[in-house]
Design a protein around this motif. Structure first.
Motif, PDB file in Angstrom:
ATOM      1  N   UNK A  68       3.706 -12.306 -10.304  1.00  0.00           N
ATOM      2  CA  UNK A  68       3.331 -11.179 -11.158  1.00  0.00           C
ATOM      3  C   UNK A  68       2.039 -10.531 -10.666  1.00  0.00           C
ATOM      4  N   UNK A  69       1.113 -11.367 -10.175  1.00  0.00           N
ATOM      5  CA  UNK A  69      -0.134 -10.833  -9.617  1.00  0.00           C
ATOM      6  C   UNK A  69       0.168  -9.908  -8.447  1.00  0.00           C
ATOM      7  N   UNK A  70       1.027 -10.358  -7.529  1.00  0.00           N
ATOM      8  CA  UNK A  70       1.377  -9.542  -6.359  1.00  0.00           C
ATOM      9  C   UNK A  70       2.080  -8.266  -6.795  1.00  0.00           C
ATOM     10  N   UNK A  71       2.957  -8.378  -7.796  1.00  0.00           N
ATOM     11  CA  UNK A  71       3.674  -7.190  -8.277  1.00  0.00           C
ATOM     12  C   UNK A  71       2.698  -6.170  -8.845  1.00  0.00           C
ATOM     13  N   UNK A  72       1.738  -6.639  -9.660  1.00  0.00           N
ATOM     14  CA  UNK A  72       0.756  -5.729 -10.217  1.00  0.00           C
ATOM     15  C   UNK A  72      -0.112  -5.099  -9.150  1.00  0.00           C
ATOM     16  N   UNK A  73      -0.520  -5.923  -8.158  1.00  0.00           N
ATOM     17  CA  UNK A  73      -1.355  -5.408  -7.074  1.00  0.00           C
ATOM     18  C   UNK A  73      -0.601  -4.406  -6.222  1.00  0.00           C
ATOM     19  N   UNK A  74       0.711  -4.631  -6.044  1.00  0.00           N
ATOM     20  CA  UNK A  74       1.519  -3.744  -5.193  1.00  0.00           C
ATOM     21  C   UNK A  74       1.553  -2.320  -5.732  1.00  0.00           C
ATOM     22  N   UNK A  75       1.687  -2.199  -7.046  1.00  0.00           N
ATOM     23  CA  UNK A  75       1.750  -0.867  -7.620  1.00  0.00           C
ATOM     24  C   UNK A  75       0.363  -0.310  -7.902  1.00  0.00           C
ATOM     25  N   UNK A  76      -0.667  -1.189  -7.829  1.00  0.00           N
ATOM     26  CA  UNK A  76      -2.035  -0.726  -8.041  1.00  0.00           C
ATOM     27  C   UNK A  76      -2.570  -0.984  -9.435  1.00  0.00           C
ATOM     28  N   UNK A  77      -1.872  -1.810 -10.216  1.00  0.00           N
ATOM     29  CA  UNK A  77      -2.339  -2.141 -11.567  1.00  0.00           C
ATOM     30  C   UNK A  77      -3.191  -3.413 -11.489  1.00  0.00           C
ATOM     31  N   UNK A  78      -4.417  -3.253 -10.995  1.00  0.00           N
ATOM     32  CA  UNK A  78      -5.284  -4.402 -10.776  1.00  0.00           C
ATOM     33  C   UNK A  78      -5.663  -5.092 -12.076  1.00  0.00           C
ATOM     34  N   UNK A  79      -5.856  -4.308 -13.155  1.00  0.00           N
ATOM     35  CA  UNK A  79      -6.220  -4.932 -14.426  1.00  0.00           C
ATOM     36  C   UNK A  79      -5.088  -5.805 -14.959  1.00  0.00           C
ATOM     37  N   UNK A  80      -3.837  -5.377 -14.736  1.00  0.00           N
ATOM     38  CA  UNK A  80      -2.692  -6.204 -15.145  1.00  0.00           C
ATOM     39  C   UNK A  80      -2.631  -7.489 -14.321  1.00  0.00           C
ATOM     40  N   UNK A  81      -2.928  -7.390 -13.033  1.00  0.00           N
ATOM     41  CA  UNK A  81      -2.943  -8.580 -12.177  1.00  0.00           C
ATOM     42  C   UNK A  81      -3.979  -9.583 -12.667  1.00  0.00           C
ATOM     43  N   UNK A  82      -5.143  -9.084 -13.058  1.00  0.00           N
ATOM     44  CA  UNK A  82      -6.189  -9.970 -13.593  1.00  0.00           C
ATOM     45  C   UNK A  82      -5.692 -10.659 -14.856  1.00  0.00           C
ATOM     46  N   UNK A  83      -4.983  -9.921 -15.695  1.00  0.00           N
ATOM     47  CA  UNK A  83      -4.443 -10.496 -16.927  1.00  0.00           C
ATOM     48  C   UNK A  83      -3.483 -11.637 -16.635  1.00  0.00           C
ATOM     49  N   UNK A  84      -2.608 -11.450 -15.622  1.00  0.00           N
ATOM     50  CA  UNK A  84      -1.637 -12.493 -15.276  1.00  0.00           C
ATOM     51  C   UNK A  84      -2.343 -13.770 -14.852  1.00  0.00           C
ATOM     52  N   UNK A  85      -3.391 -13.637 -14.044  1.00  0.00           N
ATOM     53  CA  UNK A  85      -4.122 -14.816 -13.589  1.00  0.00           C
ATOM     54  C   UNK A  85      -4.830 -15.487 -14.762  1.00  0.00           C
ATOM     55  N   UNK A  86      -5.443 -14.680 -15.620  1.00  0.00           N
ATOM     56  CA  UNK A  86      -6.159 -15.269 -16.770  1.00  0.00           C
ATOM     57  C   UNK A  86      -5.202 -16.003 -17.696  1.00  0.00           C
ATOM     58  N   UNK A  87      -4.025 -15.448 -17.923  1.00  0.00           N
ATOM     59  CA  UNK A  87      -3.053 -16.117 -18.785  1.00  0.00           C
ATOM     60  C   UNK A  87      -2.696 -17.495 -18.232  1.00  0.00           C
ATOM     61  N   UNK A  88      -2.610 -17.607 -16.895  1.00  0.00           N
ATOM     62  CA  UNK A  88      -2.320 -18.899 -16.283  1.00  0.00           C
ATOM     63  C   UNK A  88      -3.491 -19.864 -16.479  1.00  0.00           C
TER      64      UNK A  88
ATOM     65  N   UNK B 133      -6.689   3.044  -0.456  1.00  0.00           N
ATOM     66  CA  UNK B 133      -7.571   2.151   0.328  1.00  0.00           C
ATOM     67  C   UNK B 133      -7.791   0.791  -0.347  1.00  0.00           C
ATOM     68  N   UNK B 134      -7.897   0.780  -1.676  1.00  0.00           N
ATOM     69  CA  UNK B 134      -8.081  -0.488  -2.376  1.00  0.00           C
ATOM     70  C   UNK B 134      -6.837  -1.358  -2.242  1.00  0.00           C
ATOM     71  N   UNK B 135      -5.656  -0.772  -2.337  1.00  0.00           N
ATOM     72  CA  UNK B 135      -4.420  -1.542  -2.195  1.00  0.00           C
ATOM     73  C   UNK B 135      -4.266  -2.068  -0.770  1.00  0.00           C
ATOM     74  N   UNK B 136      -4.754  -1.315   0.205  1.00  0.00           N
ATOM     75  CA  UNK B 136      -4.683  -1.779   1.597  1.00  0.00           C
ATOM     76  C   UNK B 136      -5.579  -2.996   1.813  1.00  0.00           C
ATOM     77  N   UNK B 137      -6.710  -3.053   1.101  1.00  0.00           N
ATOM     78  CA  UNK B 137      -7.578  -4.224   1.195  1.00  0.00           C
ATOM     79  C   UNK B 137      -6.838  -5.463   0.674  1.00  0.00           C
TER      80      UNK B 137
ATOM     81  N   UNK C  13       0.813  -1.216   0.000  1.00  0.00           N
ATOM     82  CA  UNK C  13       0.000   0.000   0.000  1.00  0.00           C
ATOM     83  C   UNK C  13       0.849   1.269   0.000  1.00  0.00           C
ATOM     84  N   UNK C  14       2.071   1.144  -0.519  1.00  0.00           N
ATOM     85  CA  UNK C  14       2.963   2.303  -0.580  1.00  0.00           C
ATOM     86  C   UNK C  14       2.340   3.415  -1.411  1.00  0.00           C
ATOM     87  N   UNK C  15       2.505   4.632  -0.966  1.00  0.00           N
ATOM     88  CA  UNK C  15       1.950   5.769  -1.689  1.00  0.00           C
ATOM     89  C   UNK C  15       2.608   5.891  -3.060  1.00  0.00           C
ATOM     90  N   UNK C  16       1.787   6.052  -4.104  1.00  0.00           N
ATOM     91  CA  UNK C  16       2.306   6.116  -5.474  1.00  0.00           C
ATOM     92  C   UNK C  16       2.178   7.522  -6.061  1.00  0.00           C
TER      93      UNK C  16
END
Length: 476
Positions: free
Chosen positions: A69-89, A40-44, A15-18
């Motif tokens: 990769x999912x955690x990396x995307x979530x860490x920076x707040x790129x939730x759509x990228x995280x979803x992509x990583x999971x779908x690719x798997x 707040x979304x990243x803190x969840x 949840x680091x400030x970006x």
């Protein structure tokens, strides 16, 4: 220092400030809104993700690069990228299931007509649309109906609000966590059904058998094959036809197919038989004379020649229906659907022009397009295609009104009907159909559906509806 990091993760890591990063984007003149999820979304995510990851077995996490990769995307707040990583798997996992099941059988079910000859190897799996991959895995029972429903929803979200398409919708943390849990626990660990494994074993033994089957063996095979669902029986017939018409197939294998294929033929649907008839005509039109001769042999010993007499109109409409569906699930479908629908309508001036052999397939394809994708843009339906679809439904009489309602209950349509946009479009279709309905009972059915538009996705379970439709629709 490293030991402390391993034993006690640093608080606030996800949840680091970006703000600085967003400032850098602004400095470059790039958009900053709806790019990075809010703090707040990243803190969840930070509060809930560790417990889920820790609950996974070590063997699941060991090579799960997609989770990193999912955690990396979530860490920076790129939730759509995280979803992509999971779908690719998920796609990789489904392809692995297909390879284990058998590529030939899978491609027979997934690819029709003249395109089938271009699909043979593992590399060719990448040429299939994700939607086709998911639908065929359900058809072959490599995934369950429940898993298919979940996958269909995630794929829609991934396509329409994920990083793969431009959009202004922001994924929230709870949605993302729910999709992750579904993919990991319900999909990546899901196993093919017993029927799918049985068919795979049957085909493999057929190909390896060194001897011609005797009468006793064939008789012993009839009961387990007779217990298969209609969908799996159709898949099996499609597969053995493909094996028989392959030029490299040995004579003993062909002889064995000739002995037991009539038993499978008798238990299969007319739809798959007409489809195989179209395949034979395709062999002839493409000058594959040897394959055409083998296909005719197959129809002869199955006593299926009446399914072989398909005129060019049926063949053309079958191909155009396939093309319409392919356009529906492809990029820029709003622009690519209307030309294919116009081709279909060029053969149909009245309801009587619709070949009975392909009426259900055409109705289903048009209905999928008319109900739409369930997104806000143009409410999910092609603006140029909408009047064409309405023109088609406007020519249907009582029997084909029932066929349209049956198509509404199929998996491909039903899973979209929990979406408000799709519900409204389905009600519009029902309203148009009622204008032509002559039977009072059919008018009652249409009224009931329109009055219950918010539950169309599950109305097939309603006792009142079953009673109302019992003379027209049989539910399994």
């Amino acid at each position: 220092m490293s030991t402390e990091l391993l034993s006690k993760p640093q608080a606030g890591m996800l949840s680091t400030d970006t703000t600085k990063f967003e400032g850098y984007l602004a400095h470059l003149g790039l958009p900053t809104e709806n790019i990075i999820a809010s703090l707040p979304e990243r803190k969840i995510i930070e509060a809930n993700l560790p417990a889920f990851i820790e609950s996974l077995p070590a063997e699941v996490k060991r090579d799960a690069r997609y989770l990193s990769k999912f955690v990396a995307g979530a860490a920076i707040g790129l939730f759509d990228a995280s979803l992509n990583y999971v779908w690719n798997e998920v796609v990789i996992n489904l392809r692995e299931k297909v390879i284990v099941y058998g590529l030939d059988m899978f491609f027979d079910a997934a690819v029709g007509g003249s395109r089938r000859e271009f699909y043979a190897t593992e590399e060719d799996l990448s040429g299939l649309k994700d939607n086709n991959l998911v639908n065929t895995c359900r058809k072959l029972e490599l995934i369950s109906d429940i898993v298919y429903t979940k996958l269909n929803h995630i794929l829609t979200m991934r396509n329409d609000i994920g990083a793969s398409h431009p959009n202004s919708y922001s994924i929230n943390a709870y949605e993302l966590l729910g999709w992750l849990q579904t993919c990991v626990q319900d999909i990546l660990n899901d196993k093919p059904s017993a029927s799918a494994i049985q068919i795979k074993s049957f085909i493999e033994n057929l190909k390896r058998s060194p001897d011609v089957l005797d009468t006793a063996t064939i008789s012993s095979m009839e009961k387990p094959l007779g217990d298969l669902s209609l969908q799996n029986t159709d898949n099996l017939l499609n597969s053995i036809f493909g094996i028989y018409s392959t030029l490299s197939t040995g004579n003993i294998v062909r002889k064995n197919i000739a002995l037991f294929a009539p038993h499978i033929w008798g238990k299969s649907s007319d739809n798959v038989k007409y489809k195989l008839g179209v395949t034979i005509d395709g062999y002839k039109n493409n000058l594959h004379n040897d394959k055409h001769a083998l296909g005719v042999e197959f129809f002869n010993f199955c006593d299926g020649n009446r399914y072989q007499s398909l005129d060019s109109k049926i063949i053309s409409l079958d191909s155009h229906a396939d093309d319409l569906l392919q356009a529906r699930y492809s990029w820029d479908n709003f622009y690519n659907e209307p030309p294919h629908m116009r081709k279909i309508l060029s053969y149909l001036k009245t309801e009587a022009d619709i070949p009975v052999e392909r009426v259900n397939k055409i109705i289903k394809a048009v209905l999928i397009c008319r109900v739409g994708k369930g997104i806000p843009y143009n409410t999910g339906v092609s603006p140029a295609g909408r009047p064409l679809y309405d023109q088609f439904f406007g020519m249907l009489g009582d029997q084909n009104i029932i066929n349209t309602i049956i198509a509404m209950h199929t998996n491909e349509v039903r899973v979209t009907l929990d979406n408000t946009h799709c519900q409204k479009h389905m009600i519009t279709v029902l309203t148009n159909l009622k204008a032509n309905a002559r039977s009072e009972r059919i008018q009652e059915i249409l009224d009931f559906l329109m009055q219950n538009g918010t539950i169309l996705n599950k109305i097939h379970n309603d006792k009142r509806y079953k009673e109302l439709t019992k003379n027209h629709i049989t539910f399994g």
